[in-house]
Write an enzyme that holds these catalytic residues in place. Structure first.
Site, PDB file in Angstrom:
ATOM      1  N   ASP A   9       0.801  -1.234  -0.042  1.00 10.56           N
ATOM      2  CA  ASP A   9       0.010  -0.144  -0.349  1.00 10.56           C
ATOM      3  C   ASP A   9       1.118   1.070  -0.320  1.00 10.56           C
ATOM      4  OD1 ASP A   9      -2.228   1.340   0.088  1.00 10.56           O
ATOM      5  OD2 ASP A   9      -1.511   1.696   2.641  1.00 10.56           O
ATOM      6  N   ASP A  11      -0.277   5.261   1.059  1.00 10.62           N
ATOM      7  CA  ASP A  11      -0.428   6.504   2.072  1.00 10.62           C
ATOM      8  C   ASP A  11      -0.244   5.386   3.194  1.00 10.62           C
ATOM      9  OD1 ASP A  11      -0.846   8.570   3.472  1.00 10.62           O
ATOM     10  OD2 ASP A  11      -3.276   8.750   2.726  1.00 10.62           O
ATOM     11  N   GLY A  46      -7.580   4.109   3.374  1.00  8.23           N
ATOM     12  CA  GLY A  46      -7.412   2.970   2.683  1.00  8.23           C
ATOM     13  C   GLY A  46      -9.146   3.608   1.602  1.00  8.23           C
ATOM     14  N   ILE A  47      -9.618   4.073   2.043  1.00 15.63           N
ATOM     15  CA  ILE A  47     -10.723   4.178   1.371  1.00 15.63           C
ATOM     16  C   ILE A  47     -10.789   5.185   0.164  1.00 15.63           C
ATOM     17  CG2 ILE A  47     -13.182   5.216   1.524  1.00 15.63           C
ATOM     18  CD1 ILE A  47     -12.158   2.811   3.641  1.00 15.63           C
ATOM     19  N   ARG A  49     -11.352   8.488  -2.643  1.00 14.74           N
ATOM     20  CA  ARG A  49     -12.262   9.662  -2.764  1.00 14.74           C
ATOM     21  C   ARG A  49     -13.432  10.083  -2.182  1.00 14.74           C
ATOM     22  NH1 ARG A  49      -9.509  13.167  -7.565  1.00 14.74           N
ATOM     23  NH2 ARG A  49      -8.129  11.958  -6.695  1.00 14.74           N
ATOM     24  N   SER A 118      -4.912   5.907  -3.872  1.00 11.81           N
ATOM     25  CA  SER A 118      -4.740   6.532  -4.373  1.00 11.81           C
ATOM     26  C   SER A 118      -4.594   6.970  -6.214  1.00 11.81           C
ATOM     27  CB  SER A 118      -3.259   7.215  -3.799  1.00 11.81           C
ATOM     28  OG  SER A 118      -3.755   8.553  -4.168  1.00 11.81           O
ATOM     29  N   ASN A 120      -3.538   9.840  -7.559  1.00 12.80           N
ATOM     30  CA  ASN A 120      -2.424  10.740  -7.105  1.00 12.80           C
ATOM     31  C   ASN A 120      -0.982   9.582  -6.994  1.00 12.80           C
ATOM     32  OD1 ASN A 120      -3.385  13.198  -7.487  1.00 12.80           O
ATOM     33  ND2 ASN A 120      -4.281  12.783  -5.662  1.00 12.80           N
ATOM     34  N   ASP A 172      -1.509  -0.620   6.148  1.00 15.13           N
ATOM     35  CA  ASP A 172      -2.003   0.109   7.494  1.00 15.13           C
ATOM     36  C   ASP A 172      -3.498   0.616   7.604  1.00 15.13           C
ATOM     37  OD1 ASP A 172      -2.285   1.751   5.853  1.00 15.13           O
ATOM     38  OD2 ASP A 172      -1.965   3.522   6.928  1.00 15.13           O
TER      39      ASP A 172
HETATM   40  P1  B16 Z   1      -6.989  10.470  -3.975  1.00 11.55           P
HETATM   41  P2  B16 Z   1      -3.331   4.567   0.405  1.00 11.55           P
HETATM   42  C1  B16 Z   1      -5.961   6.131   0.466  1.00 11.55           C
HETATM   43  O1  B16 Z   1      -4.314   5.759   0.406  1.00 11.55           O
HETATM   44  C2  B16 Z   1      -5.292   6.908   0.992  1.00 11.55           C
HETATM   45  O2  B16 Z   1      -5.251   6.272   2.451  1.00 11.55           O
HETATM   46  C3  B16 Z   1      -7.491   7.688   1.658  1.00 11.55           C
HETATM   47  O3  B16 Z   1      -6.655   8.333   3.054  1.00 11.55           O
HETATM   48  C4  B16 Z   1      -7.814   8.152   0.334  1.00 11.55           C
HETATM   49  O4  B16 Z   1      -8.219   9.145   0.086  1.00 11.55           O
HETATM   50  C5  B16 Z   1      -7.496   7.332  -0.951  1.00 11.55           C
HETATM   51  O5  B16 Z   1      -5.525   6.953  -1.190  1.00 11.55           O
HETATM   52  C6  B16 Z   1      -7.637   8.270  -2.553  1.00 11.55           C
HETATM   53  O6  B16 Z   1      -6.603   9.247  -2.269  1.00 11.55           O
HETATM   54  O7  B16 Z   1      -7.550  11.286  -3.200  1.00 11.55           O
HETATM   55  O8  B16 Z   1      -5.695  11.058  -4.052  1.00 11.55           O
HETATM   56  O9  B16 Z   1      -7.216   9.529  -4.776  1.00 11.55           O
HETATM   57  O10 B16 Z   1      -3.437   3.846   1.810  1.00 11.55           O
HETATM   58  O11 B16 Z   1      -4.864   3.272  -0.227  1.00 11.55           O
HETATM   59  O12 B16 Z   1      -2.056   4.506  -0.499  1.00 11.55           O
HETATM   60 MG    MG Z   2      -2.744   3.061   3.515  1.00  7.98          MG
END
Ligand code: B16
Ligand code: MG
Length: 227
Positions: A9, A11, A46-47, A49, A118, A120, A172
């Site tokens: 993962d 973030d 992990g949720i 957007r 994400s 991003n 995480d």
């Molecule tokens: P984005 P991961 C997740 O990253 C984040 O934990 C979560 O808080 C966020 O809403 C999600 O990415 C979407 O991110 O808005 O940048 O597309 O933990 O899956 O790496």
């Molecule tokens: Mg994460």
């Protein structure tokens, strides 16, 4: 014996931008009259957007208050704030132990994958100067189901050309641990109060190749005993 791949993962495992997500969501939530705090933000780990926005609106009693177009605009505003905050991200933000682990996995000939929801993620890896450290990054934009569905981990395994049962996943978030378990990978959890991980560590500094290797051999022995 060693795994064919380790799938990470992003973030909360490679870097931690949870606070930047929180600051951006807090602003957007305040704009529509909802107050959120860091404790509530834990639920958004992990949720996706849009999934995060839905949870915030439900928390504020406004689940039905906005049209699809209005929700898309709120999500876009949050992302603009978040992307702006990401401009400060540098390689110093890679979490402790991660660079050494990636180097050790590369040296051991183990595949390295990314399974982040994400959108991003590519920009974050660039900012961390880690884009070349991964053999395959699953594309969050192609997902039909977010974690805890295993789709993104299955996509990462497919991209690496390995079977899920031959891989370790590192997460995480509880939704991520559930996704890893749902496709038969070995799950490693980083952080307190995660359930269902075969190995749970408090912080990434404890995440070393010898530890993962020992976990893998222990799991293989346990599987062999059950056959
Ligand atoms: P984005 P991961 C997740 O990253 C984040 O934990 C979560 O808080 C966020 O809403 C999600 O990415 C979407 O991110 O808005 O940048 O597309 O933990 O899956 O790496
Ligand atoms: Mg994460």
């Amino acid at each position: 014996m060693q795994p064919d791949a380790v799938i990470f993962d992003l973030d909360g495992v490679i870097t931690d931008t949870a606070h930047l997500h929180f600051v951006a969501w807090r602003q957007v939530a305040a704009d529509v009259g909802i107050s959120i705090d860091e404790t509530f933000n834990q639920q958004l780990k992990g949720i996706s957007r849009m999934g995060s926005l839905e949870r915030i609106l439900a928390y504020g009693g406004k689940a039905q208050a906005f049209s699809a177009a209005e929700k898309a605009a709120l999500a876009a505003r949050k992302n603009a704030l978040y992307v702006d905050a990401l401009r400060a991200l540098t390689p110093q933000a890679v979490l402790p132990g991660i660079n050494a682990l990636l180097t050790a996995l590369r040296g051991a000939g183990i595949g390295i994958g990314l399974a982040s929801v994400s959108l991003n993620a590519p920009a974050i890896l660039q900012a961390l100067e880690l884009a070349d450290a991964f053999d395959f990054c699953a594309d969050a934009a192609r997902l039909t189901h977010s974690k805890p569905d295993p789709e993104i981990f299955i996509a990462a395994c497919a991209g690496l050309g390995v079977a899920p049962a031959r891989c370790i996943g590192v997460e995480d978030a509880q939704a991520g641990i559930d996704a890893i378990n749902a496709c038969g990978m070995v799950a490693v959890g980083i952080g307190a109060s995660l359930t269902g991980a075969q190995l749970r560590l408090d912080e990434t500094a404890q995440l070393t190749w010898p530890r993962l290797h020992a976990l893998w051999n222990q799991q293989r022995r346990a599987t062999a005993r059950c056959q």
